[in-house]
Write a protein that holds these residues in place. Structure first.
Motif, mmCIF file in Angstrom:
data_model
loop_
_atom_site.group_PDB
_atom_site.id
_atom_site.type_symbol
_atom_site.label_atom_id
_atom_site.label_comp_id
_atom_site.label_asym_id
_atom_site.label_seq_id
_atom_site.Cartn_x
_atom_site.Cartn_y
_atom_site.Cartn_z
ATOM 1 N N GLY A 8 9.411 -2.880 -17.913
ATOM 2 C CA GLY A 8 10.292 -2.938 -19.070
ATOM 3 C C GLY A 8 10.992 -1.652 -19.412
ATOM 4 O O GLY A 8 11.524 -1.500 -20.509
ATOM 5 N N ALA A 9 11.027 -0.714 -18.473
ATOM 6 C CA ALA A 9 11.620 0.586 -18.770
ATOM 7 C C ALA A 9 12.612 0.990 -17.687
ATOM 8 O O ALA A 9 12.731 0.352 -16.643
ATOM 9 N N SER A 10 13.325 2.074 -17.969
ATOM 10 C CA SER A 10 14.245 2.664 -16.999
ATOM 11 C C SER A 10 14.026 4.169 -16.992
ATOM 12 O O SER A 10 13.372 4.716 -17.877
ATOM 13 N N SER A 11 14.574 4.809 -15.971
ATOM 14 C CA SER A 11 14.485 6.268 -15.886
ATOM 15 C C SER A 11 15.784 6.789 -15.291
ATOM 16 O O SER A 11 16.563 6.038 -14.711
ATOM 17 N N ARG A 12 15.985 8.082 -15.442
ATOM 18 C CA ARG A 12 17.221 8.690 -14.953
ATOM 19 C C ARG A 12 16.924 10.096 -14.453
ATOM 20 O O ARG A 12 16.125 10.815 -15.045
ATOM 21 N N GLY B 279 0.787 -1.229 0.000
ATOM 22 C CA GLY B 279 0.000 0.000 0.000
ATOM 23 C C GLY B 279 0.821 1.281 0.000
ATOM 24 O O GLY B 279 0.268 2.370 0.151
ATOM 25 N N GLN B 280 2.136 1.182 -0.196
ATOM 26 C CA GLN B 280 3.005 2.361 -0.084
ATOM 27 C C GLN B 280 3.654 2.809 -1.397
ATOM 28 O O GLN B 280 4.524 3.671 -1.391
ATOM 29 N N GLU B 281 3.233 2.228 -2.520
ATOM 30 C CA GLU B 281 3.882 2.584 -3.788
ATOM 31 C C GLU B 281 3.768 4.081 -4.076
ATOM 32 O O GLU B 281 4.745 4.710 -4.498
ATOM 33 N N LYS B 282 2.615 4.666 -3.853
ATOM 34 C CA LYS B 282 2.432 6.096 -4.118
ATOM 35 C C LYS B 282 3.370 6.927 -3.244
ATOM 36 O O LYS B 282 4.019 7.862 -3.733
ATOM 37 N N ALA B 283 3.483 6.589 -1.971
ATOM 38 C CA ALA B 283 4.373 7.321 -1.065
ATOM 39 C C ALA B 283 5.832 7.164 -1.492
ATOM 40 O O ALA B 283 6.617 8.127 -1.424
ATOM 41 N N LEU B 284 6.214 5.968 -1.939
ATOM 42 C CA LEU B 284 7.570 5.730 -2.421
ATOM 43 C C LEU B 284 7.854 6.605 -3.640
ATOM 44 O O LEU B 284 8.884 7.285 -3.701
ATOM 45 N N ARG B 285 6.931 6.585 -4.593
ATOM 46 C CA ARG B 285 7.114 7.399 -5.798
ATOM 47 C C ARG B 285 7.250 8.891 -5.448
ATOM 48 O O ARG B 285 8.093 9.593 -6.003
ATOM 49 N N LEU C 114 10.785 9.640 -3.835
ATOM 50 C CA LEU C 114 11.884 9.657 -4.795
ATOM 51 C C LEU C 114 11.782 10.850 -5.737
ATOM 52 O O LEU C 114 12.793 11.441 -6.119
ATOM 53 N N GLN C 115 10.562 11.229 -6.081
ATOM 54 C CA GLN C 115 10.364 12.408 -6.925
ATOM 55 C C GLN C 115 10.787 13.667 -6.170
ATOM 56 O O GLN C 115 11.505 14.512 -6.703
ATOM 57 N N LYS C 116 10.376 13.778 -4.928
ATOM 58 C CA LYS C 116 10.661 14.965 -4.129
ATOM 59 C C LYS C 116 12.154 15.129 -3.838
ATOM 60 O O LYS C 116 12.719 16.210 -4.000
ATOM 61 N N HIS C 117 12.809 14.048 -3.417
ATOM 62 C CA HIS C 117 14.200 14.142 -2.975
ATOM 63 C C HIS C 117 15.242 13.944 -4.073
ATOM 64 O O HIS C 117 16.377 14.393 -3.931
ATOM 65 N N HIS C 118 14.868 13.242 -5.140
ATOM 66 C CA HIS C 118 15.849 12.936 -6.193
ATOM 67 C C HIS C 118 15.377 13.339 -7.588
ATOM 68 O O HIS C 118 16.100 13.104 -8.553
ATOM 69 N N ASP C 119 14.159 13.868 -7.696
ATOM 70 C CA ASP C 119 13.558 14.206 -8.991
ATOM 71 C C ASP C 119 13.485 12.973 -9.892
ATOM 72 O O ASP C 119 13.546 13.068 -11.111
ATOM 73 N N LEU C 120 13.389 11.794 -9.271
ATOM 74 C CA LEU C 120 13.372 10.537 -10.006
ATOM 75 C C LEU C 120 11.957 9.987 -10.104
ATOM 76 O O LEU C 120 11.269 9.819 -9.098
ATOM 77 N N THR C 121 11.528 9.718 -11.330
ATOM 78 C CA THR C 121 10.250 9.065 -11.582
ATOM 79 C C THR C 121 10.532 7.587 -11.767
ATOM 80 O O THR C 121 11.340 7.213 -12.636
ATOM 81 N N LEU C 122 9.901 6.739 -10.964
ATOM 82 C CA LEU C 122 10.117 5.303 -11.107
ATOM 83 C C LEU C 122 9.509 4.819 -12.414
ATOM 84 O O LEU C 122 8.384 5.174 -12.753
ATOM 85 N N PRO C 123 10.250 3.998 -13.161
ATOM 86 C CA PRO C 123 9.798 3.567 -14.486
ATOM 87 C C PRO C 123 8.731 2.484 -14.438
ATOM 88 O O PRO C 123 8.574 1.770 -13.444
ATOM 89 N N GLY D 65 19.599 13.097 -12.882
ATOM 90 C CA GLY D 65 20.961 13.385 -12.441
ATOM 91 C C GLY D 65 21.828 12.157 -12.633
ATOM 92 O O GLY D 65 21.850 11.563 -13.707
ATOM 93 N N ASP D 66 22.512 11.753 -11.567
ATOM 94 C CA ASP D 66 23.366 10.569 -11.682
ATOM 95 C C ASP D 66 22.701 9.305 -11.132
ATOM 96 O O ASP D 66 23.333 8.265 -10.979
ATOM 97 N N LEU D 67 21.396 9.375 -10.865
ATOM 98 C CA LEU D 67 20.643 8.235 -10.346
ATOM 99 C C LEU D 67 19.801 7.617 -11.463
ATOM 100 O O LEU D 67 19.080 8.318 -12.169
ATOM 101 N N SER D 68 19.917 6.301 -11.635
ATOM 102 C CA SER D 68 19.124 5.571 -12.636
ATOM 103 C C SER D 68 18.295 4.510 -11.936
ATOM 104 O O SER D 68 18.665 4.025 -10.862
ATOM 105 N N ALA D 69 17.198 4.129 -12.570
ATOM 106 C CA ALA D 69 16.351 3.076 -12.024
ATOM 107 C C ALA D 69 15.803 2.242 -13.164
ATOM 108 O O ALA D 69 15.559 2.762 -14.254
ATOM 109 N N PHE D 70 15.636 0.937 -12.931
ATOM 110 C CA PHE D 70 14.902 0.117 -13.885
ATOM 111 C C PHE D 70 13.992 -0.830 -13.141
ATOM 112 O O PHE D 70 14.217 -1.179 -11.989
ATOM 113 N N TRP D 71 12.907 -1.198 -13.822
ATOM 114 C CA TRP D 71 11.851 -2.022 -13.248
ATOM 115 C C TRP D 71 12.330 -3.456 -13.095
ATOM 116 O O TRP D 71 12.882 -4.051 -14.022
ATOM 117 N N LEU D 72 12.146 -4.036 -11.894
ATOM 118 C CA LEU D 72 12.508 -5.432 -11.627
ATOM 119 C C LEU D 72 11.290 -6.347 -11.615
ATOM 120 O O LEU D 72 11.356 -7.492 -12.062
#
Length: 188
Positions: free
Chosen positions: A62-66, A41-47, A50-59, A68-75
């Motif tokens: 089958g995708a990845s996102s970046r 039940g915490q996926e929205k809070a996690l997203r 990460l958006q607030k502190h790292h400007d990172l959108t979780l992909p 700054g120097d932080l990258s993420a890909f879906w497992l």
């Protein structure tokens, strides 16, 4: 007192770089890794964290996102692998844990995985011999899980048709590397 020295997944002091024909196979050891799994039940809070502190959108799947120097890909469902340069993020998992709080479980993965960067004019020919992944049609940032040399591995498109990252458990590094060399040699 122990005098421990870090070694690469292939067991050497320095990362290995092989050129076979038009293919270059590079052992990547400069990335810190951490897996992040949203708690129930915490996926929205996690997203949001990460958006607030790292400007990172979780992909998505089958995708990845970046960012700054932080990258993420879906497992998997509500699970991602995050990476960043080791020199500036040696404690990536601890940093992320502070960021996401109780919205996710964060696990250090840096020494649990091996990564090979494969590139060259005939890289798609090579990868087609190793796995059932449509490498010729993958867009930049696409990530597919497959079987390579009897192990699960992720194939991450870094530059369509030219450069890919392959990640698998560290325990299968030698097997994956052997498969990459053999496939590259078969098309050289």
């Amino acid at each position: 007192m122990h005098k421990l020295k870090a070694i690469t997944p292939l067991g050497a002091k320095n990362p290995r770089v092989d050129t076979v024909g038009a293919i270059t196979i590079t052992e990547v050891v400069d990335q810190a890794l951490a897996s992040v799994a949203a708690r129930q039940g915490q996926e929205k809070a996690l997203r949001q964290a990460l958006q607030k502190h790292h400007d990172l959108t979780l992909p998505a799947v089958g995708a990845s996102s970046r960012a700054g120097d932080l990258s993420a890909f879906w497992l998997g469902p509500e699970q991602w692998m995050l990476s960043a340069p080791y020199d500036s993020h040696e404690l990536l998992a601890a940093e992320l844990k502070l960021t996401v709080g109780t919205s996710a479980s964060v696990v250090e993965q840096t020494d649990g995985w091996c990564c090979f960067d494969v590139s060259g004019a005939t890289v798609c020919d090579m990868l087609e011999r190793l796995c059932a992944v449509p490498v010729r049609t993958m867009d930049k940032g696409a990530v597919v899980r497959s079987i390579i040399e009897h192990s699960g591995a992720y194939v991450w498109c870094l530059r369509p048709g030219e450069r890919f990252a392959l990640m698998s458990p560290r325990s299968s590094a030698a097997s994956l590397h052997h498969g990459l060399q053999t496939a590259a040699t078969s098309i050289a």
